[in-house]
Design a protein around this motif. Structure first.
Motif, PDB file in Angstrom:
ATOM      1  N   GLN A  76       0.887  -1.434  -0.298  1.00 53.74           N
ATOM      2  CA  GLN A  76      -0.002   0.068  -0.080  1.00 53.74           C
ATOM      3  C   GLN A  76       0.823   1.060   0.087  1.00 53.74           C
ATOM      4  O   GLN A  76       1.925   1.191   0.754  1.00 53.74           O
ATOM      5  N   PRO A  77       0.440   2.415  -0.826  1.00 54.31           N
ATOM      6  CA  PRO A  77       1.384   3.555  -0.814  1.00 54.31           C
ATOM      7  C   PRO A  77       1.205   4.217   0.570  1.00 54.31           C
ATOM      8  O   PRO A  77       0.497   4.024   1.211  1.00 54.31           O
ATOM      9  N   ALA A  78       2.587   4.674   0.826  1.00 54.26           N
ATOM     10  CA  ALA A  78       2.659   5.351   2.208  1.00 54.26           C
ATOM     11  C   ALA A  78       1.985   6.730   1.899  1.00 54.26           C
ATOM     12  O   ALA A  78       1.569   7.278   0.835  1.00 54.26           O
ATOM     13  N   ARG A  79       1.501   7.340   3.020  1.00 53.06           N
ATOM     14  CA  ARG A  79       0.858   8.924   3.105  1.00 53.06           C
ATOM     15  C   ARG A  79       1.760   9.712   3.741  1.00 53.06           C
ATOM     16  O   ARG A  79       2.539   9.455   4.759  1.00 53.06           O
ATOM     17  N   THR A  80       1.780  10.907   3.311  1.00 52.66           N
ATOM     18  CA  THR A  80       2.623  11.908   3.687  1.00 52.66           C
ATOM     19  C   THR A  80       1.763  12.708   4.803  1.00 52.66           C
ATOM     20  O   THR A  80       0.614  12.294   5.014  1.00 52.66           O
ATOM     21  N   ALA A  81       2.623  13.560   5.517  1.00 51.52           N
ATOM     22  CA  ALA A  81       1.710  14.347   6.788  1.00 51.52           C
ATOM     23  C   ALA A  81       0.640  15.097   6.290  1.00 51.52           C
ATOM     24  O   ALA A  81      -0.189  15.457   7.261  1.00 51.52           O
ATOM     25  N   LEU A  82       0.505  15.523   4.899  1.00 55.00           N
ATOM     26  CA  LEU A  82      -0.418  16.185   4.377  1.00 55.00           C
ATOM     27  C   LEU A  82      -1.808  15.433   3.738  1.00 55.00           C
ATOM     28  O   LEU A  82      -2.472  16.209   3.230  1.00 55.00           O
ATOM     29  N   TYR A  83      -1.695  14.163   4.092  1.00 55.39           N
ATOM     30  CA  TYR A  83      -2.635  13.484   3.362  1.00 55.39           C
ATOM     31  C   TYR A  83      -4.263  13.636   3.664  1.00 55.39           C
ATOM     32  O   TYR A  83      -5.160  13.926   2.794  1.00 55.39           O
ATOM     33  N   GLU A 135      13.437  10.707   8.221  1.00 53.64           N
ATOM     34  CA  GLU A 135      11.973  10.380   8.110  1.00 53.64           C
ATOM     35  C   GLU A 135      11.236  11.374   9.056  1.00 53.64           C
ATOM     36  O   GLU A 135      10.023  11.112   9.256  1.00 53.64           O
ATOM     37  N   HIS A 136      11.758  12.381   9.437  1.00 54.40           N
ATOM     38  CA  HIS A 136      11.186  13.049  10.959  1.00 54.40           C
ATOM     39  C   HIS A 136      10.757  14.346  10.427  1.00 54.40           C
ATOM     40  O   HIS A 136       9.980  15.189  11.105  1.00 54.40           O
ATOM     41  N   PHE A 137      10.785  14.792   9.074  1.00 54.82           N
ATOM     42  CA  PHE A 137      10.409  15.911   8.443  1.00 54.82           C
ATOM     43  C   PHE A 137       9.404  15.787   7.251  1.00 54.82           C
ATOM     44  O   PHE A 137       9.703  14.888   6.467  1.00 54.82           O
ATOM     45  N   ALA A 138       8.524  16.836   6.861  1.00 51.44           N
ATOM     46  CA  ALA A 138       7.915  16.878   5.812  1.00 51.44           C
ATOM     47  C   ALA A 138       8.460  17.963   5.048  1.00 51.44           C
ATOM     48  O   ALA A 138       9.309  18.761   5.442  1.00 51.44           O
ATOM     49  N   ILE A 176      10.641  23.903   2.016  1.00 59.91           N
ATOM     50  CA  ILE A 176      10.433  24.065   3.454  1.00 59.91           C
ATOM     51  C   ILE A 176      10.332  22.726   4.215  1.00 59.91           C
ATOM     52  O   ILE A 176       9.697  22.142   3.888  1.00 59.91           O
ATOM     53  N   SER A 177      11.391  22.560   5.129  1.00 56.50           N
ATOM     54  CA  SER A 177      11.370  21.148   5.683  1.00 56.50           C
ATOM     55  C   SER A 177      10.866  21.743   7.085  1.00 56.50           C
ATOM     56  O   SER A 177      11.452  22.376   7.820  1.00 56.50           O
ATOM     57  N   VAL A 178       9.835  20.884   7.325  1.00 60.31           N
ATOM     58  CA  VAL A 178       8.898  21.205   8.676  1.00 60.31           C
ATOM     59  C   VAL A 178       8.939  19.786   9.447  1.00 60.31           C
ATOM     60  O   VAL A 178       8.625  18.882   8.920  1.00 60.31           O
ATOM     61  N   PRO A 179       8.763  20.008  10.710  1.00 65.77           N
ATOM     62  CA  PRO A 179       8.676  18.733  11.583  1.00 65.77           C
ATOM     63  C   PRO A 179       7.360  18.146  11.187  1.00 65.77           C
ATOM     64  O   PRO A 179       6.296  18.937  11.119  1.00 65.77           O
ATOM     65  N   ILE A 180       7.076  16.697  11.077  1.00 67.83           N
ATOM     66  CA  ILE A 180       5.921  15.941  10.478  1.00 67.83           C
ATOM     67  C   ILE A 180       4.689  16.829  11.467  1.00 67.83           C
ATOM     68  O   ILE A 180       3.601  16.984  10.843  1.00 67.83           O
ATOM     69  N   ALA A 181       4.920  16.628  12.786  1.00 66.60           N
ATOM     70  CA  ALA A 181       3.897  16.865  13.562  1.00 66.60           C
ATOM     71  C   ALA A 181       3.215  18.334  13.306  1.00 66.60           C
ATOM     72  O   ALA A 181       2.070  18.873  13.798  1.00 66.60           O
TER      73      ALA A 181
END
Length: 382
Positions: A13-20, A150-153, A206-211
């Motif tokens: 299954q495809p992974a989802r980004t933090a903005l899914y 893998e901690h940043f979007a 812009i690299s931003v923490p996933i949360a």
């Protein structure tokens, strides 16, 4: 929602980004791309997103890109052993576009390299994440510590109003020029901001923490000049900008010289430099720099209104194949078909007429040097 990017490597299954969740909320047309579920476009459509990027600013989710950290006392020399860049000349928080080459002189991937103190950071194409990681581990894994971050979007804000949008959040962005990075808070979120992108427009990644990614994306979209954009517009923009795409203009059999990227071979790494060679495939690449390659990348302007697609043969007036189309589509800005392709150097030198052969029909092709739309990068402080 937290992005589980490593899942792209281990699950079908495809992974989802933090903005899914935000993509779904905004009505995105979602597709599977490079192991991730990504927005192809939003309800406004690809053409509107393309024009908006050229006139104002668009927000792209590029969190699917690979991000590697190279650490160790010999990190610089190790990294230079797999790419033709001069990293000794790279200042802290400056970026360099480069290529990872294979032993045959082809391109494993094109990457952005950032110097982060004594470490280096690589941003790689999403589809090549696993290949790049394996290649780096095999070639320099004993010399360096290679980690996947893998901690940043990663968000890309692209277009002529992008600087003003970020200026309202932090005036410090005005200190950045093209291919420069800085750690800056945006909306009270600590971010790594780089003035770069792959649309040909001035813009930022812009690299931003996933949360905090969803919060920052919504803050940027609250600006009246910013609209969301997806993969479709990103591709049409990069084609107009004449930028190469791995798997089309770049690949394991295509040298950087053939692809028009001879400038990525630093002067210090060339045949007359004290640090010449030392990277995979250097014999072929340095030879092509001196003698010329057998084929070259060119911009294509097909006659008529129909685009020529990737893979279409390019022939001379006798029907002899002299090249192929690597990327092709419609230019929303020019309102005409454009493309990129490879043509034999001998045919170029003799000014041979070029045609695209489409189902037995020949379409005349005018050749040009990309970009089709001039780049608008900010190379100096305004």
């Amino acid at each position: 929602m937290q992005a589980n990017q490593s899942a792209a490597k281990t699950q079908s299954q495809p992974a989802r980004t933090a903005l899914y969740d935000l993509h779904v909320e905004l009505g995105a047309r979602l597709v599977s791309f490079a192991g991730f579920t990504m927005p192809l476009n939003y309800p406004a459509g690809i053409l509107t997103e393309h024009h908006h990027t050229r006139s104002q600013a668009s927000l792209f989710d590029v969190s699917h890109m690979g991000r590697f950290r190279i650490q160790g006392t010999d990190a610089m020399l190790a990294l230079e052993s797999v790419c033709p860049a001069d990293l000794d000349a790279l200042a802290p928080d400056r970026l360099r576009y480069s290529v990872l080459t294979n032993d045959a002189g082809g391109v494993i991937d094109d990457v952005i390299i950032r110097r982060a103190g004594s470490d280096f950071e690589l941003i790689a194409n999403a589809a090549n994440r696993a290949t790049d990681e394996q290649w780096l581990d095999e070639r320099i894994g004993e010399q360096c510590r290679i980690s996947v971050d893998e901690h940043f979007a990663l968000l890309a804000l692209q277009g002529p109003t992008a600087a003003q949008v970020l200026r309202d959040l932090n005036p410090g962005v005005d200190e950045l020029v093209f291919m420069q990075a800085a750690h800056l808070p945006l909306a009270h979120i600590d971010c790594l901001v780089t003035r770069a992108g792959y649309t040909g427009e001035d813009g930022f990644e812009i690299s931003v923490p996933i949360a905090a990614a969803d919060k920052l994306a919504r803050r940027l979209l609250a600006d009246s000049t910013v609209q969301p954009a997806g993969l479709g517009a990103r591709d049409s923009l990069r084609l107009e900008a004449g930028l190469s795409l791995h798997g089309q203009e770049l690949g394991p059999t295509i040298s950087p010289v053939e692809a028009g990227l001879g400038w990525t071979i630093a002067q210090t790494r060339r045949a007359d430099g004290a640090r010449a060679g030392g990277f995979p495939g250097s014999e072929r690449i340095l030879r092509e720099l001196k003698q010329g390659p057998a084929r070259r990348r060119r911009g294509l302007l097909p006659e008529g209104r129909a685009p020529v697609r990737a893979g279409t043969p390019l022939v001379d007036e006798h029907g002899t194949v002299i090249g192929h189309v690597s990327s092709g589509g419609h230019s929303p800005t020019l309102e005409r078909p454009i493309g990129l392709g490879f043509i034999e150097t001998q045919a170029l030198d003799s000014n041979t007429p070029v045609f695209a052969e489409i189902r037995g029909r020949r379409v005349a092709i005018a050749l040009t040097r990309p970009p089709f739309i001039p780049h608008r990068y900010q190379h100096s402080h305004s």
